[in-house]
Design a protein around this motif. Structure first.
Motif, short mmCIF file in Angstrom:
data_model
loop_
_atom_site.label_atom_id
_atom_site.label_comp_id
_atom_site.label_asym_id
_atom_site.label_seq_id
_atom_site.Cartn_x
_atom_site.Cartn_y
_atom_site.Cartn_z
N VAL A 221 43.88 28.67 37.51
CA VAL A 221 45.77 29.02 37.91
C VAL A 221 45.42 30.57 38.28
N ALA A 222 45.19 31.44 37.75
CA ALA A 222 45.09 33.78 38.34
C ALA A 222 44.20 33.20 39.54
N ASP A 223 42.90 32.76 39.05
CA ASP A 223 42.08 32.59 40.27
C ASP A 223 42.95 31.90 41.63
N ILE A 224 43.31 30.90 41.56
CA ILE A 224 43.90 29.96 42.69
C ILE A 224 44.79 30.59 42.81
N ASN A 227 43.19 34.29 44.65
CA ASN A 227 42.31 34.37 45.55
C ASN A 227 42.86 33.39 46.72
N GLU A 228 43.31 32.75 46.71
CA GLU A 228 43.73 31.87 47.55
C GLU A 228 45.52 32.17 48.01
N HIS A 229 46.20 32.26 47.68
CA HIS A 229 47.79 32.73 47.80
C HIS A 229 48.05 34.14 47.63
N SER A 230 47.84 35.01 46.77
CA SER A 230 47.54 36.20 46.52
C SER A 230 48.43 36.43 46.02
N VAL A 231 49.04 36.18 45.52
CA VAL A 231 49.98 35.91 44.37
C VAL A 231 49.49 37.13 43.36
N ASN A 440 36.39 32.06 36.72
CA ASN A 440 37.28 31.69 37.81
C ASN A 440 37.80 32.74 37.08
N LEU A 441 38.35 33.10 35.25
CA LEU A 441 38.72 34.74 35.22
C LEU A 441 38.25 35.62 35.38
N VAL A 442 36.76 35.80 35.43
CA VAL A 442 36.29 36.88 36.35
C VAL A 442 37.00 37.13 37.72
N SER A 443 36.88 35.61 38.96
CA SER A 443 36.30 36.18 39.96
C SER A 443 38.59 37.08 40.63
N ALA A 444 39.49 36.24 38.85
CA ALA A 444 40.89 36.72 39.29
C ALA A 444 41.06 37.97 38.96
N ALA A 447 39.55 40.32 41.90
CA ALA A 447 40.53 40.58 42.38
C ALA A 447 41.49 41.34 42.91
N ASN A 448 41.83 41.54 41.55
CA ASN A 448 43.36 42.36 40.89
C ASN A 448 42.57 42.96 39.88
N PRO A 449 42.12 44.73 40.27
CA PRO A 449 41.51 45.55 38.82
C PRO A 449 42.83 46.04 38.11
N GLY A 450 43.31 45.29 37.85
CA GLY A 450 45.02 45.91 37.20
C GLY A 450 45.36 44.73 35.79
N LEU A 451 44.47 43.28 36.15
CA LEU A 451 44.94 42.29 35.17
C LEU A 451 44.60 42.86 34.22
N ARG A 452 44.56 42.46 33.63
CA ARG A 452 44.14 42.75 31.63
C ARG A 452 44.68 41.36 30.94
#
Length: 517
Positions: A221-224, A227-231, A440-444, A447-452
């Motif tokens: 879900v995080a990847d989708i 990367n697909e919806h810019s959320v 998928n987690l790595v991809s998310a 895309a978002n360097p602030g994601l932890r």
């Protein structure tokens, strides 16, 4: 319940439709639409059903008025027709601004409704079960205010995927369209986007919190979303992590990885049941010995196979026995490959007892003492009735949910057999491999360097071992400062242990606050 099945993909493009809520108070709840809706219903599909009440409570010392909405959100297919109703339990602070954080919560399975996290610790009320791994007994089960939960820092949305709870496929659509690795994640991400629009919360900080297969789902879900919806997401909480199934599949004989990842959990379990001579070591020290042995000695020994020399084999055998409480003879017969599923039956075989799989603190008394593995899970049997009764009672008494539709927990009986684990699509050619959403987690996170990420694990979890979480997340190039590991004196649902429940809530609250800063 929380069985970790293994999964795959496909997916419709789905857009959710949701009627704006109409609110009432807890004594005069607002209910939308009396018509029930099931799969393959008539072409005229009624509006989403919802039940809305208002409440107040004190959470972590902060007084809060909040609105509870238990209701459906519709997904739509490419033709704009309703394809599924996803039911959720939303707890939203009243008059607290549109930028308040919101956390989307789900359990696992696949095929589990959200009642475990909902009624176990994160909802505003919870069921009380014995903290020391005793059986919950018979009703009535205590239902109390969960004053320590995280509603003081975030709104909460508990999601039941299609085929669980009250969530169903609609119209001409069938449940199996949503039963798959990617299909499921697409529907949940569609629900989240619709919820943000309906509640005008696009600029709110956003968190995902999943348990067990729910962590598999959360990575997808995080990847989708990213990367697909810019959320953009602020953080993800993994409870009982299950991203790469190689490390949580102990029942496959030639799965080398699970013979390593399970050793620390088996050592912790043997320590708990006093089947080892720990020589004064603490649980943490004992577990670290098991980690070191598994990686530095057992892994090379298993890799060598029948070329392993006799002296090394004897040394490894005896150390594995010492750490796990099993006899050297059993370890030798197992060819140094002790399966976690068999360990649950073997550890206390001389007492005629089995240890639980979801939580190895629990004990069961099987009729047949001679089988290689347990025929039931003592932990699941001990608490399932309490959680189910508590949720159904809570829905009727506090949330004013009165509905003839069955609440599916367990899930639709077809879901398990029809679940699609093919990551390329239900009908695509595919060479099977372990389910793994770590990429998928790595991809998310790229895309978002602030994601932890916060990873919460129970020491006594024989379904998703804590060492597997470390093995999984430490090898994909994610920098250590972006992953926090926390450990608790419980199992898969560590929150049934009161001390672990309080620590988990404190750790999640601190994680959310840190990400908000």
């Amino acid at each position: 319940m929380h069985t970790i099945f293994k999964a795959g993909i496909a997916a419709l493009t789905m857009i959710a439709l949701h009627t704006p809520p109409v609110y009432g108070d807890s004594h005069n709840p607002t209910e939308k639409n009396d018509s029930d809706i099931e799969s393959h219903s008539a072409s005229a599909i009624a509006a989403p059903r919802e039940f809305v009440t208002e409440h107040s409570g004190t959470f972590n010392g902060a007084k809060l008025r909040y609105r509870a909405r238990a209701g459906e959100t519709y997904l739509r297919d490419e033709e704009g027709k309703p394809s599924a109703a996803i039911f959720s339990f939303d707890y939203v602070a009243i008059s607290d601004g549109k930028d308040r954080p919101v956390t989307f919560v789900w359990n696992g399975g696949p095929g589990s409704a959200s009642l475990w996290l909902h009624m176990g610790t994160f909802g505003p009320k919870r069921v009380v079960v014995p903290s020391g791994a005793g059986h919950a007994g018979a009703p009535p089960f205590p239902l109390v205010a969960s004053s320590e939960t995280i509603l003081d820092v975030t709104d909460l949305v508990f999601i039941d995927p299609v085929g669980t709870g009250y969530s169903r496929a609609l119209g001409e659509h069938d449940g199996k369209e949503f039963w798959g690795l990617k299909e499921d994640a697409e529907s949940i991400s569609a629900f989240i986007r619709r919820w943000l629009s309906d509640n005008q919360r696009w600029n709110s900080p956003k968190f995902l919190l999943g348990e067990s297969y729910g962590t598999t789902r959360a990575a997808l879900v995080a990847d989708i979303l990213e990367n697909e919806h810019s959320v953009a997401l602020n953080g993800i909480v993994f409870i009982s992590q299950a991203l790469d199934y190689a490390g949580s599949t102990p029942y496959v004989a030639d799965n080398l990885i699970s013979h390593i990842t399970y050793v620390p959990t088996m050592a912790a379990t043997a320590y708990y049941h006093q089947r080892v001579d720990a020589r004064g070591a603490s649980l943490e020290e004992w577990v670290q010995q098991a980690r070191d042995f598994a990686v530095d000695e057992l892994l090379p020994a298993l890799f060598k196979g029948n070329t392993l020399d006799a002296d090394t084999r004897a040394r490894v055998r005896d150390e594995l026995a010492r750490l796990t409480g099993l006899s050297p003879e059993y370890v030798e017969q197992a060819n140094l490959r002790v399966r976690g599923t068999r360990f649950a039956k073997e550890l206390l075989r001389d007492e005629g007892k089995i240890v639980g799989s979801l939580d190895a603190r629990y004990l069961g008394d099987p009729v047949d003492d001679l089988t290689a593995r347990a025929d039931f899970d003592a932990a699941s049997n001990a608490i399932s009735g309490a959680y189910t009764a508590a949720l159904m009672s809570y829905m009727q008494s506090d949330l004013a949910v009165v509905w003839e539709r069955p609440y599916l927990s367990p899930a639709d009986p077809r879901l398990s057999d029809e679940w699609n684990w093919n990551p390329k699509g239900r009908d695509a050619a595919w060479e099977p491999h372990w389910v793994n959403t770590s990429h998928n987690l790595v991809s998310a996170m790229e895309a978002n360097p602030g994601l932890r990420v916060l990873v919460a694990s129970g020491y006594y979890d024989l379904v998703t071992p804590f060492f597997d979480a470390e093995y999984t997340l430490n090898r994909y190039g994610i920098t250590p400062d972006r992953v926090d590991y926390k450990y608790y004196g419980g199992g898969h649902m560590m929150y049934v242990n009161e001390e672990a429940r309080l620590s988990l809530l404190s750790d999640v609250r601190a994680f959310l606050k840190a990400q908000l800063r």
